[in-house]
Design a protein around this motif. Sequence first.
Motif, PDB file in Angstrom:
ATOM      1  N   GLY A 115       0.845  -1.185   0.000  1.00  0.00           N
ATOM      2  CA  GLY A 115       0.000   0.000   0.000  1.00  0.00           C
ATOM      3  C   GLY A 115       0.874   1.225   0.000  1.00  0.00           C
ATOM      4  O   GLY A 115       1.905   1.247  -0.678  1.00  0.00           O
ATOM      5  N   ALA A 116       0.505   2.200   0.837  1.00  0.00           N
ATOM      6  CA  ALA A 116       1.264   3.443   0.869  1.00  0.00           C
ATOM      7  C   ALA A 116       2.531   3.307   1.715  1.00  0.00           C
ATOM      8  O   ALA A 116       3.192   4.296   2.017  1.00  0.00           O
ATOM      9  CB  ALA A 116       0.382   4.569   1.383  1.00  0.00           C
ATOM     10  N   ASP A 164      -5.092   3.507   0.805  1.00  0.00           N
ATOM     11  CA  ASP A 164      -5.446   4.583   1.734  1.00  0.00           C
ATOM     12  C   ASP A 164      -6.022   5.720   0.865  1.00  0.00           C
ATOM     13  O   ASP A 164      -5.277   6.379   0.135  1.00  0.00           O
ATOM     14  CB  ASP A 164      -4.173   5.033   2.464  1.00  0.00           C
ATOM     15  CG  ASP A 164      -4.424   6.211   3.394  1.00  0.00           C
ATOM     16  OD1 ASP A 164      -5.446   6.916   3.212  1.00  0.00           O
ATOM     17  OD2 ASP A 164      -3.604   6.422   4.301  1.00  0.00           O
ATOM     18  N   PRO A 165      -7.341   5.943   0.914  1.00  0.00           N
ATOM     19  CA  PRO A 165      -7.955   6.889  -0.031  1.00  0.00           C
ATOM     20  C   PRO A 165      -7.405   8.302   0.084  1.00  0.00           C
ATOM     21  O   PRO A 165      -7.219   8.968  -0.930  1.00  0.00           O
ATOM     22  CB  PRO A 165      -9.440   6.846   0.332  1.00  0.00           C
ATOM     23  CG  PRO A 165      -9.626   5.581   1.091  1.00  0.00           C
ATOM     24  CD  PRO A 165      -8.339   5.313   1.805  1.00  0.00           C
ATOM     25  N   ASP A 166      -7.130   8.756   1.321  1.00  0.00           N
ATOM     26  CA  ASP A 166      -6.615  10.131   1.446  1.00  0.00           C
ATOM     27  C   ASP A 166      -5.261  10.259   0.757  1.00  0.00           C
ATOM     28  O   ASP A 166      -4.993  11.255   0.075  1.00  0.00           O
ATOM     29  CB  ASP A 166      -6.484  10.521   2.930  1.00  0.00           C
ATOM     30  CG  ASP A 166      -7.837  10.884   3.531  1.00  0.00           C
ATOM     31  OD1 ASP A 166      -8.713  11.338   2.765  1.00  0.00           O
ATOM     32  OD2 ASP A 166      -8.013  10.691   4.749  1.00  0.00           O
ATOM     33  N   HIS A 170      -8.664  -3.544  -0.953  1.00  0.00           N
ATOM     34  CA  HIS A 170      -9.148  -3.208   0.386  1.00  0.00           C
ATOM     35  C   HIS A 170      -8.741  -1.790   0.769  1.00  0.00           C
ATOM     36  O   HIS A 170      -7.729  -1.271   0.306  1.00  0.00           O
ATOM     37  CB  HIS A 170      -8.622  -4.232   1.396  1.00  0.00           C
ATOM     38  CG  HIS A 170      -9.419  -5.495   1.349  1.00  0.00           C
ATOM     39  ND1 HIS A 170     -10.219  -5.902   2.393  1.00  0.00           N
ATOM     40  CD2 HIS A 170      -9.590  -6.405   0.359  1.00  0.00           C
ATOM     41  CE1 HIS A 170     -10.832  -7.032   2.047  1.00  0.00           C
ATOM     42  NE2 HIS A 170     -10.458  -7.355   0.816  1.00  0.00           N
ATOM     43  N   VAL A 171      -9.586  -1.199   1.616  1.00  0.00           N
ATOM     44  CA  VAL A 171      -9.372   0.195   2.001  1.00  0.00           C
ATOM     45  C   VAL A 171      -8.667   0.250   3.356  1.00  0.00           C
ATOM     46  O   VAL A 171      -9.066  -0.426   4.307  1.00  0.00           O
ATOM     47  CB  VAL A 171     -10.730   0.945   2.079  1.00  0.00           C
ATOM     48  CG1 VAL A 171     -10.519   2.387   2.527  1.00  0.00           C
ATOM     49  CG2 VAL A 171     -11.436   0.898   0.721  1.00  0.00           C
ATOM     50  N   VAL A 172      -7.606   1.049   3.405  1.00  0.00           N
ATOM     51  CA  VAL A 172      -6.958   1.309   4.692  1.00  0.00           C
ATOM     52  C   VAL A 172      -7.776   2.412   5.361  1.00  0.00           C
ATOM     53  O   VAL A 172      -7.872   3.525   4.845  1.00  0.00           O
ATOM     54  CB  VAL A 172      -5.497   1.783   4.508  1.00  0.00           C
ATOM     55  CG1 VAL A 172      -4.863   2.100   5.858  1.00  0.00           C
ATOM     56  CG2 VAL A 172      -4.676   0.717   3.774  1.00  0.00           C
TER      57      VAL A 172
END
Length: 445
Positions: free
Chosen positions: A42-43, A81-83, A109-111
């Motif tokens: 992810g990020a 991570d949407p932000d 999947h969303v963090v």
Amino acid sequence: MNSLALGRCNAVIGLQWGDEGKGKYVDLLASEHDAVVRFNGGANAGHSVVVGGERFSLHLIPSGILTKGRLAVIGNGVVVDPDTLIGEVDGLAARGVDVSGLVVSDRAHVVMPYHKSEDSLREELLKSQRQVAEEGGLVEIGTTRRGIGPAYADKVHRTTAVRACDLLRPAQLRERLELVCWAKSATLSPLGEPDQPPSARFDPSELAARAAGWGARLGPMIQDTAYLLHGLLADGKRVLFEGANGTLLDVDHGTYPFVTSSSTGVGGIASGSGVPPSALNSVVGVMKSYSTRVGGGPMPTELHDDRAQYIRERGREYGTTTGRPRRVGWLDLVGVRYACMINGVSTLAVTLLDVLAGMDGLEVCTHYEFEGGRTDRFIPDAADLARARPVYERLPGFSADITGVRRLADLPREARRYLDFVQEAVGVRAGLVSVGPGREQTIVV
Ligand code: IMP
């Protein structure tokens, strides 16, 4: 790029503990592909790419976005991570990068904000137990605190997970978040901050409002990326998979438990994108000319003297994601050989060779001393690896600045010797050698 024997479907994978310089090679190869796909992590990842003298730091968006007209696909195996994603999109757009090719899997999947809290909380709790750990236990992992582990844990827990497709159903998600927040409060509150009411930390209404905003913004990018990728391949298009983190951080094959929470090697491609292993034609394994590691865990060739500082400064070895100074050491060929085996690497891409200029001599670890014997096997268990001692071969150093070299024959003899030694020890040939961050600072072998 013929030296890499690329087919229609190729992968760029890190062979060490991340930060090998994969971003630069993905950026270079993107122009020969129609889509660049992230399948893991992810990020927590940080890819620095220099284009036209401008440095871009990407965490979630595949580096392929920097090449005009390419699709940049965030596959289902990524935790988003949407932000961070929205911030990255806006940051790139503000610098004139065309971001219209960005696609996000509906199953990624969303963090969520609570994942980041949980990540930090767990790390702090473990840190507080260092005293105990020194007597034989484990200390904290030294995560990037981007919520990666907790997000993947929820994916596997299932009932408390949120996926990108959920962001497109705000009313249903609102209901689910009631349940999720209740479960999070029940399980996490006893862990820390007991005097703070759980509702202050996990407020379903607030989360639902934020999620609705993410859905509105990301909605146009969200689709079934498995069908998208199969459609591209059926149409004869070329697809490049961009590994994040490194093989020695793989949750199954890395130095467990000091690893990240995803499959960072080629094994992650099938599950993280829906493209089967049989489709993969070529695997480019990216390795630095030395070793670095961020966070905790054993690193047999780590240096603690001014040679480490010399390499750190010249190689800008500070985390793209966290800014932490990276741990630095000599090249560990035992680890690289193992990573080539795990990934079926077809070609090596060596990076940061220029950083080693000016060192007195260069040491490379070829074996470990372990339990009274010598072994050429990597030891992917942290407790055992911590007991392994590196066996070095000393090679002559080179002093010339090689950042302007574009042909192998123009490298100093000692630098060529170093490359030859690496290829022979690993048993895979190098197709690319990088002598600086710029696209043009690359030797095609
Ligand atoms: P997490 O991925 O944030 O859970 O961190 C787990 C471990 O992987 C920590 O030691 C991190 O420093 C390391 N890590 C995660 N991503 C990267 C990366 O892209 N480069 C280097 N280390 C990483």
